[in-house]
Design a protein around this motif. Structure first.
Motif, PDB file in Angstrom:
ATOM      1  N   GLY A  54       0.801  -1.221   0.000  1.00 18.82           N
ATOM      2  CA  GLY A  54       0.000   0.000   0.000  1.00 18.82           C
ATOM      3  C   GLY A  54       0.827   1.260   0.000  1.00 18.82           C
ATOM      4  N   GLY A  55       2.131   1.130  -0.323  1.00 21.09           N
ATOM      5  CA  GLY A  55       2.982   2.317  -0.397  1.00 21.09           C
ATOM      6  C   GLY A  55       3.077   3.031   0.922  1.00 21.09           C
ATOM      7  N   ASP A  56       2.800   4.358   0.895  1.00 22.21           N
ATOM      8  CA  ASP A  56       2.883   5.128   2.138  1.00 22.21           C
ATOM      9  C   ASP A  56       1.547   5.189   2.865  1.00 22.21           C
ATOM     10  OD1 ASP A  56       1.521   6.823   0.462  1.00 22.21           O
ATOM     11  OD2 ASP A  56       2.809   8.558   0.779  1.00 22.21           O
ATOM     12  N   GLN A  57       0.593   4.372   2.418  1.00 24.00           N
ATOM     13  CA  GLN A  57      -0.710   4.266   3.104  1.00 24.00           C
ATOM     14  C   GLN A  57      -1.034   2.791   3.398  1.00 24.00           C
ATOM     15  OE1 GLN A  57      -2.852   6.833   4.165  1.00 24.00           O
ATOM     16  NE2 GLN A  57      -1.039   8.070   3.738  1.00 24.00           N
ATOM     17  N   PRO A  58      -0.167   2.114   4.137  1.00 24.87           N
ATOM     18  CA  PRO A  58      -0.428   0.718   4.489  1.00 24.87           C
ATOM     19  C   PRO A  58      -1.478   0.643   5.596  1.00 24.87           C
ATOM     20  CG  PRO A  58       1.523   1.455   5.617  1.00 24.87           C
ATOM     21  CD  PRO A  58       1.079   2.615   4.759  1.00 24.87           C
ATOM     22  N   LYS A  59      -1.851  -0.571   5.951  1.00 21.32           N
ATOM     23  CA  LYS A  59      -2.812  -0.740   7.045  1.00 21.32           C
ATOM     24  C   LYS A  59      -2.200  -0.409   8.391  1.00 21.32           C
ATOM     25  CE  LYS A  59      -5.956  -4.021   4.854  1.00 21.32           C
ATOM     26  NZ  LYS A  59      -6.623  -5.346   4.936  1.00 21.32           N
ATOM     27  N   ALA A  60      -0.852  -0.494   8.483  1.00 17.88           N
ATOM     28  CA  ALA A  60      -0.157  -0.151   9.725  1.00 17.88           C
ATOM     29  C   ALA A  60       1.261   0.275   9.389  1.00 17.88           C
ATOM     30  CB  ALA A  60      -0.148  -1.328  10.694  1.00 17.88           C
ATOM     31  N   ALA A  61       1.860   1.028  10.315  1.00 17.96           N
ATOM     32  CA  ALA A  61       3.210   1.541  10.078  1.00 17.96           C
ATOM     33  C   ALA A  61       4.289   0.655  10.664  1.00 17.96           C
ATOM     34  CB  ALA A  61       3.337   2.947  10.672  1.00 17.96           C
ATOM     35  N   MET A  62       3.967  -0.076  11.738  1.00 17.09           N
ATOM     36  CA  MET A  62       4.973  -0.869  12.449  1.00 17.09           C
ATOM     37  C   MET A  62       4.442  -2.253  12.754  1.00 17.09           C
ATOM     38  SD  MET A  62       6.349   1.843  15.359  1.00 17.09           S
ATOM     39  CE  MET A  62       4.802   2.740  15.577  1.00 17.09           C
ATOM     40  N   VAL A  63       5.363  -3.219  12.794  1.00 19.37           N
ATOM     41  CA  VAL A  63       5.019  -4.565  13.236  1.00 19.37           C
ATOM     42  C   VAL A  63       6.175  -5.091  14.071  1.00 19.37           C
ATOM     43  CG1 VAL A  63       5.870  -5.642  11.088  1.00 19.37           C
ATOM     44  CG2 VAL A  63       4.235  -6.879  12.555  1.00 19.37           C
ATOM     45  N   TYR A  64       5.870  -5.537  15.275  1.00 20.23           N
ATOM     46  CA  TYR A  64       6.906  -6.119  16.133  1.00 20.23           C
ATOM     47  C   TYR A  64       7.032  -7.604  15.834  1.00 20.23           C
ATOM     48  CZ  TYR A  64       8.503  -9.125  19.740  1.00 20.23           C
ATOM     49  OH  TYR A  64       9.129 -10.167  20.364  1.00 20.23           O
ATOM     50  N   GLU A  65       8.240  -8.055  15.618  1.00 24.26           N
ATOM     51  CA  GLU A  65       8.607  -9.478  15.649  1.00 24.26           C
ATOM     52  C   GLU A  65      10.075  -9.630  15.284  1.00 24.26           C
ATOM     53  OE1 GLU A  65       8.764 -12.299  16.702  1.00 24.26           O
ATOM     54  OE2 GLU A  65       6.827 -12.385  17.697  1.00 24.26           O
ATOM     55  N   GLY A  66      10.530 -10.875  15.278  1.00 19.78           N
ATOM     56  CA  GLY A  66      11.943 -11.177  15.122  1.00 19.78           C
ATOM     57  C   GLY A  66      12.483 -10.982  13.725  1.00 19.78           C
ATOM     58  N   ASP A  67      13.750 -11.310  13.576  1.00 20.64           N
ATOM     59  CA  ASP A  67      14.441 -11.157  12.301  1.00 20.64           C
ATOM     60  C   ASP A  67      13.765 -11.947  11.186  1.00 20.64           C
ATOM     61  OD1 ASP A  67      16.153 -13.966  12.135  1.00 20.64           O
ATOM     62  OD2 ASP A  67      15.853 -13.270  14.176  1.00 20.64           O
ATOM     63  N   PHE A  68      13.060 -13.040  11.539  1.00 24.71           N
ATOM     64  CA  PHE A  68      12.420 -13.897  10.548  1.00 24.71           C
ATOM     65  C   PHE A  68      11.285 -13.201   9.810  1.00 24.71           C
ATOM     66  CE2 PHE A  68      11.149 -14.893  14.903  1.00 24.71           C
ATOM     67  CZ  PHE A  68       9.804 -14.565  14.894  1.00 24.71           C
ATOM     68  N   ALA A  69      10.862 -12.022  10.278  1.00 25.95           N
ATOM     69  CA  ALA A  69       9.831 -11.265   9.561  1.00 25.95           C
ATOM     70  C   ALA A  69      10.289 -10.900   8.157  1.00 25.95           C
ATOM     71  CB  ALA A  69       9.471 -10.002  10.342  1.00 25.95           C
ATOM     72  N   GLN A  70      11.599 -10.941   7.934  1.00 25.56           N
ATOM     73  CA  GLN A  70      12.125 -10.609   6.607  1.00 25.56           C
ATOM     74  C   GLN A  70      11.601 -11.550   5.528  1.00 25.56           C
ATOM     75  OE1 GLN A  70      16.493  -9.098   6.698  1.00 25.56           O
ATOM     76  NE2 GLN A  70      16.267 -10.412   8.479  1.00 25.56           N
ATOM     77  N   VAL A  71      11.321 -12.797   5.901  1.00 21.32           N
ATOM     78  CA  VAL A  71      10.764 -13.742   4.928  1.00 21.32           C
ATOM     79  C   VAL A  71       9.438 -13.210   4.394  1.00 21.32           C
ATOM     80  CG1 VAL A  71       9.788 -16.053   4.636  1.00 21.32           C
ATOM     81  CG2 VAL A  71      11.901 -15.752   5.918  1.00 21.32           C
TER      82      VAL A  71
END
Length: 463
Positions: free
Chosen positions: A297-314
């Motif tokens: 969603g570019g600069d209008q996503p559903k949220a700006a931040m998400v907490y979790e570990g390095d595996f979020a990169q997948v």
């Protein structure tokens, strides 16, 4: 109670690792390059020195057939299958990946009851390793795999795979669970800064909200990320000693320190407008979607931040966002005097002892296997001889370097140390109790009472 081997040592590295992450990630956030920053030289700088390639001798196993189970899905499973393909190429064995369901102990129990256990399983909790040993399922690690383990792992990572002083597990995968990923364009538009403290995080969240974007994506449909939220707040606020006591249920969940942590969490979870979809929407959001909806969603996503570990990169990789430019990261902010550093991981355990199964364990303990998956991204190894340069971008290189620099001193995921009935079962125990708290963040006392009731039952039975 937990076995002694499930209690992880800690010390100055709790703050050292946080400092490395804070400095390293800030420096690397503007670049997604794969250039080694010197961490692969080995020794005290936090990187490994082993080259990619064949560093471990494996026997020929032509005609051997193996099954290995894990709860991994999607890209993570696909990447691991490439590791298994290399083992097949070098040994002549055939390895089949058998997808498991959570909780994996229950899945394995049904397979064993049916006379068809996998040869090797990857268990995501020290508590699950102990259960597998107590039930007579797990077999000790063989001498060649032990030799690789001793050569490539710090003593702390070896110890969490032990039960009763004997090695049963090899931690093939690690996780840094003290990271917050954010949409860089949203932060830029909001004039928001990377926070260093919990107070700063609330200020940043308000700035993002004022810019027209919901601050947080919380995967409440999956109970385990909620336990990770709690653990980071609790470790930083209550301190390492209390963390260890609660992890072993030496203090009750009705303790004032738990009340304080839940009240702190409620400063975010209790603000409907701060959560994508509100509390109801969060409880319907599974982890993969919590990440992807932050970076689509570019600069209008559903949220700006998400907490979790390095595996979020997948999961970030499933979007068009690039780690280091579109998707940036900061360490979980300090709630107390120091930022928290919580680690997790998955350990390989032999269930059907054979030459082939032990050879696979030896391979998984070597830098050869981990280096293959490190290059594919979304993965972190506790193996100190995996070259830092193997990780595909500078953000992940910094995370890996910091993990290795911690050596033996770290805190392991609290819920993973608990009996699985409390800390590792969907719809039960801590997972459900924190989902209920997310649904009603005003009921701190009710949450504490439920957590203590379920913990007492699970620790009392050891299941």
């Amino acid at each position: 109670m937990r076995s002694k081997s499930s209690t992880i040592r800690t010390g100055r590295a709790t703050t050292v690792l946080a400092a490395l992450l804070a400095g390293g990630l800030a420096l690397s956030a503007c670049s997604g390059g794969g250039k080694d920053d010197g961490g692969a030289k080995g020794g005290k700088d936090g990187g490994g020195s082993a080259p990619a390639g064949n560093t471990v001798a494996l026997p020929r196993l032509d005609g051997a057939q193996l099954e290995i189970s894990a709860v991994w899905t999607g890209q993570e499973q696909a990447n691991f299958k490439k590791v298994l393909a290399e083992f097949e190429r070098r040994t002549g064995a055939k390895v089949t990946f058998v997808p498991a369901q959570d909780p994996i102990i229950n899945f394995l129990g049904s397979k064993i009851a049916g006379g068809q256990p996998p040869d090797v399983a990857l268990l995501p909790q020290p508590g699950a390793i102990k259960q597998a040993v107590d039930k007579g399922w797990a077999k000790p690690v063989g001498p060649q795999a032990q030799k690789e383990l001793a050569k490539n792992y710090s003593q702390g990572w070896q110890d969490i795979g032990k039960v009763g002083g004997k090695q049963y597990g090899i931690y093939y995968k690690a996780a840094n669970k003290s990271l917050v990923w954010y949409n860089a364009k949203v932060f830029e538009n909001a004039g928001a800064k990377e926070p260093a403290t919990w107070k700063d995080l609330l200020t940043t969240a308000q700035a993002v909200y004022d810019s027209g974007v919901t601050p947080f994506s919380v995967p409440g449909a999956d109970g385990w990320p909620l336990t990770d939220w709690f653990e980071n707040v609790y470790l930083s606020q209550a301190g390492p000693e209390k963390y260890d006591q609660l992890a072993q249920h030496k203090i009750k969940w009705t303790d004032p320190s738990v009340k304080q942590a839940l009240q702190t969490l409620a400063q975010i979870w209790g603000k409907k407008d701060y959560l994508a979809g509100g509390q109801k929407g969060a409880l319907q959001t599974e982890f993969p979607n919590s990440v992807t909806q932050t970076f689509t969603g570019g600069d209008q996503p559903k949220a700006a931040m998400v907490y979790e570990g390095d595996f979020a990169q997948v999961n970030i990789g499933e979007t068009k966002a690039k780690v280091g430019t579109d998707a940036k990261v900061f360490p979980f902010p300090a709630v107390g005097s120091a930022a928290p550093v919580v680690s997790g991981g998955d350990a390989a355990v032999v269930l059907k002892d054979s030459k082939a199964a032990q050879a696979l364990m030896t391979f998984l303990a070597s830098p050869d296997a981990a280096t293959i998956q490190a290059k594919l991204g979304g993965y972190l190894s506790p193996n100190k001889n995996v070259p830092i340069s193997a990780y595909p971008n500078s953000v992940q290189q910094k995370i890996a370097k910091a993990l290795i620099a911690a050596g033996d001193d770290f805190r392991f995921d609290m819920s993973d140390q608990a009996p699985q009935a409390f800390g590792g079962t969907p719809g039960k125990g801590e997972w459900k109790d924190l989902q209920d708290f997310l649904r009603n963040p005003g009921d701190v006392a009710g949450a504490q009472a439920a957590l203590e009731k379920d913990a007492a039952a699970a620790y009392g039975s050891g299941s």
